[in-house]
Design a protein around this motif. Sequence first.
Motif, PDB file in Angstrom:
ATOM      1  N   ALA A  34       0.744  -1.201   0.037  1.00 25.70           N
ATOM      2  CA  ALA A  34       0.045  -0.165  -0.006  1.00 25.70           C
ATOM      3  C   ALA A  34       1.034   1.423  -0.013  1.00 25.70           C
ATOM      4  O   ALA A  34       0.591   2.154  -0.890  1.00 25.70           O
ATOM      5  N   ARG A  35       1.912   1.164   0.784  1.00 28.14           N
ATOM      6  CA  ARG A  35       2.839   2.520   1.133  1.00 28.14           C
ATOM      7  C   ARG A  35       3.520   2.673  -0.365  1.00 28.14           C
ATOM      8  O   ARG A  35       3.980   3.923  -0.560  1.00 28.14           O
ATOM      9  N   HIS A  36       3.963   1.620  -1.039  1.00 28.72           N
ATOM     10  CA  HIS A  36       4.701   1.913  -2.016  1.00 28.72           C
ATOM     11  C   HIS A  36       4.094   1.728  -3.551  1.00 28.72           C
ATOM     12  O   HIS A  36       4.778   1.947  -4.463  1.00 28.72           O
ATOM     13  N   MET A  37       2.816   1.773  -3.534  1.00 27.54           N
ATOM     14  CA  MET A  37       2.017   1.903  -4.868  1.00 27.54           C
ATOM     15  C   MET A  37       2.151   3.252  -5.165  1.00 27.54           C
ATOM     16  O   MET A  37       2.197   4.303  -4.579  1.00 27.54           O
ATOM     17  N   ASP A  38       1.621   3.908  -6.321  1.00 29.52           N
ATOM     18  CA  ASP A  38       1.586   5.059  -6.992  1.00 29.52           C
ATOM     19  C   ASP A  38       0.360   5.053  -7.583  1.00 29.52           C
ATOM     20  O   ASP A  38       0.046   4.528  -8.723  1.00 29.52           O
ATOM     21  N   PRO A  39      -0.736   6.030  -7.231  1.00 31.72           N
ATOM     22  CA  PRO A  39      -0.248   6.568  -6.087  1.00 31.72           C
ATOM     23  C   PRO A  39      -0.510   5.815  -4.620  1.00 31.72           C
ATOM     24  O   PRO A  39      -1.060   4.767  -4.589  1.00 31.72           O
ATOM     25  N   PRO A  40       0.315   6.296  -3.544  1.00 35.58           N
ATOM     26  CA  PRO A  40       0.043   5.442  -2.361  1.00 35.58           C
ATOM     27  C   PRO A  40      -1.457   5.148  -2.158  1.00 35.58           C
ATOM     28  O   PRO A  40      -2.310   5.801  -2.284  1.00 35.58           O
ATOM     29  N   LEU A  41      -1.674   3.990  -1.395  1.00 31.93           N
ATOM     30  CA  LEU A  41      -3.046   3.362  -1.421  1.00 31.93           C
ATOM     31  C   LEU A  41      -3.684   3.553  -0.126  1.00 31.93           C
ATOM     32  O   LEU A  41      -3.173   3.193   0.879  1.00 31.93           O
ATOM     33  N   THR A  42      -4.969   3.879  -0.261  1.00 38.35           N
ATOM     34  CA  THR A  42      -5.714   4.093   1.009  1.00 38.35           C
ATOM     35  C   THR A  42      -6.055   2.490   1.476  1.00 38.35           C
ATOM     36  O   THR A  42      -6.310   1.886   0.462  1.00 38.35           O
ATOM     37  N   SER A  43      -5.862   2.242   2.720  1.00 40.08           N
ATOM     38  CA  SER A  43      -6.045   0.783   3.141  1.00 40.08           C
ATOM     39  C   SER A  43      -6.565   0.561   4.328  1.00 40.08           C
ATOM     40  O   SER A  43      -6.323   1.525   5.046  1.00 40.08           O
ATOM     41  N   VAL A  44      -7.206  -0.535   4.685  1.00 42.79           N
ATOM     42  CA  VAL A  44      -7.856  -1.080   5.965  1.00 42.79           C
ATOM     43  C   VAL A  44      -6.573  -1.464   6.797  1.00 42.79           C
ATOM     44  O   VAL A  44      -6.243  -2.801   6.489  1.00 42.79           O
ATOM     45  N   ARG A  45      -6.079  -0.940   7.811  1.00 48.80           N
ATOM     46  CA  ARG A  45      -4.829  -1.371   8.476  1.00 48.80           C
ATOM     47  C   ARG A  45      -5.291  -2.509   9.509  1.00 48.80           C
ATOM     48  O   ARG A  45      -6.232  -2.209  10.408  1.00 48.80           O
ATOM     49  N   GLN A  46      -4.793  -3.921   9.209  1.00 51.39           N
ATOM     50  CA  GLN A  46      -5.078  -4.864  10.238  1.00 51.39           C
ATOM     51  C   GLN A  46      -3.801  -4.949  11.133  1.00 51.39           C
ATOM     52  O   GLN A  46      -2.696  -4.888  10.833  1.00 51.39           O
ATOM     53  N   PRO A  47      -4.003  -5.133  12.330  1.00 47.82           N
ATOM     54  CA  PRO A  47      -2.778  -5.143  13.421  1.00 47.82           C
ATOM     55  C   PRO A  47      -2.136  -6.502  13.202  1.00 47.82           C
ATOM     56  O   PRO A  47      -2.471  -7.573  14.226  1.00 47.82           O
ATOM     57  N   ILE A  48      -1.696  -6.805  12.232  1.00 47.44           N
ATOM     58  CA  ILE A  48      -1.400  -8.192  11.753  1.00 47.44           C
ATOM     59  C   ILE A  48      -0.384  -8.741  12.532  1.00 47.44           C
ATOM     60  O   ILE A  48      -0.293  -9.776  13.250  1.00 47.44           O
ATOM     61  N   GLU A  49       0.697  -8.076  13.105  1.00 48.04           N
ATOM     62  CA  GLU A  49       1.852  -8.359  13.894  1.00 48.04           C
ATOM     63  C   GLU A  49       1.382  -8.863  15.462  1.00 48.04           C
ATOM     64  O   GLU A  49       1.622  -9.707  16.093  1.00 48.04           O
ATOM     65  N   GLU A  50       0.304  -7.939  15.627  1.00 49.49           N
ATOM     66  CA  GLU A  50      -0.215  -7.958  17.292  1.00 49.49           C
ATOM     67  C   GLU A  50      -1.128  -9.169  17.094  1.00 49.49           C
ATOM     68  O   GLU A  50      -1.291 -10.224  18.031  1.00 49.49           O
ATOM     69  N   MET A  51      -1.745  -9.540  15.889  1.00 51.41           N
ATOM     70  CA  MET A  51      -2.598 -10.928  15.768  1.00 51.41           C
ATOM     71  C   MET A  51      -1.643 -12.196  16.110  1.00 51.41           C
ATOM     72  O   MET A  51      -1.720 -13.176  16.495  1.00 51.41           O
ATOM     73  N   GLY A  52      -0.276 -11.995  15.322  1.00 50.27           N
ATOM     74  CA  GLY A  52       0.688 -13.023  15.541  1.00 50.27           C
ATOM     75  C   GLY A  52       0.999 -13.397  16.971  1.00 50.27           C
ATOM     76  O   GLY A  52       1.142 -14.247  17.493  1.00 50.27           O
TER      77      GLY A  52
END
Length: 343
Positions: A291-309
Amino acid sequence: MNGHARGGGRPTLEEVAARAGVGRGTVSRVINGSSKVSEHTRAVVEAAVAELGYVPNRAARALAANRTDAVALVIPEPEARFFAEPYFSDVVRGVGAALAETDVQLVLTLAGSERERRRLAQYLSGHRVDGVLLVSVHAGDPLPELLAELGIPTVISGRRSAAESLPSVDSDNLAGAAEAVRHLLGRGRRAIATITGPLDVYGAQCRLDGYRQALAVAGHPVDETLIAVGDFTEDGGRRAMRELLERRPALDAVFAASDVMAAGARRELRAAGRRIPEDVALVGFDDSVVARHMDPPLTSVRQPIEEMGRTMARVLLERISGEPGGRAAAVVLPNRLVVRESS
């Protein structure tokens, strides 16, 4: 010899046995809490243990307790998807962080093919791990039932259904998707399409339900021609986007159920001459590095993935140790929308 073994080294089981005047097996039974030892013998052995400062070997103790001090992280996906999808590496990072505070070893297993699954079933049947973390399980996968039969403590990430029987850790997929669609409506978009994940994955179904719910609450009838089924891959996102443009060329927004699929959709939109966000607003799900490296940068729903792990690992360790008052059987963590230039 008070407090020290002969030669100043670490005291051995044999030295404890010699000091107590009993056999090696008797010392082992006392240390492992066996009831087949008289009170007098137990007292003599415990006194010898205290005098010598004997510390039982951890591996031997684990063996005696029928423990391996290892847990498996099982991802029933092919290797290509594991390396292409940042979600998995974030889960591994979170699990690893939680286990780093312990002596438990992590065994990572990919089981994307039938042959790999058979090999995994054989491995798990040998009780070579104390517990299993299961990620990204599709409906009908026999692995959870196998683990239940084997009596191996298991925690699942991404429930198989609303009635999941295994302890689980998930993010609020429905609420996250609904927030993404509300955001697009708030930007004045009206022909909002969605690219779903594989619908035999409960989380993907929940994201589709969130899309439908947000439109219904806003008084917009759901148009089935604006829904295309993807598979969480970039190629799948591209194919679904092509299908949507053929069906509804006037669409003005797309909610993709993963960042990787959004990247595929963006490529197809560009190829069709659509500008992002001027012509078509685009939103993803996961808020991964993609998401951060797309052009344009992507609006996205942030999952707390590391916290889930991390949470999965902690819940599993509690299950393995039989800790009373452990966490709830189903943990649902909140998501939040990160708005960038794509919408």
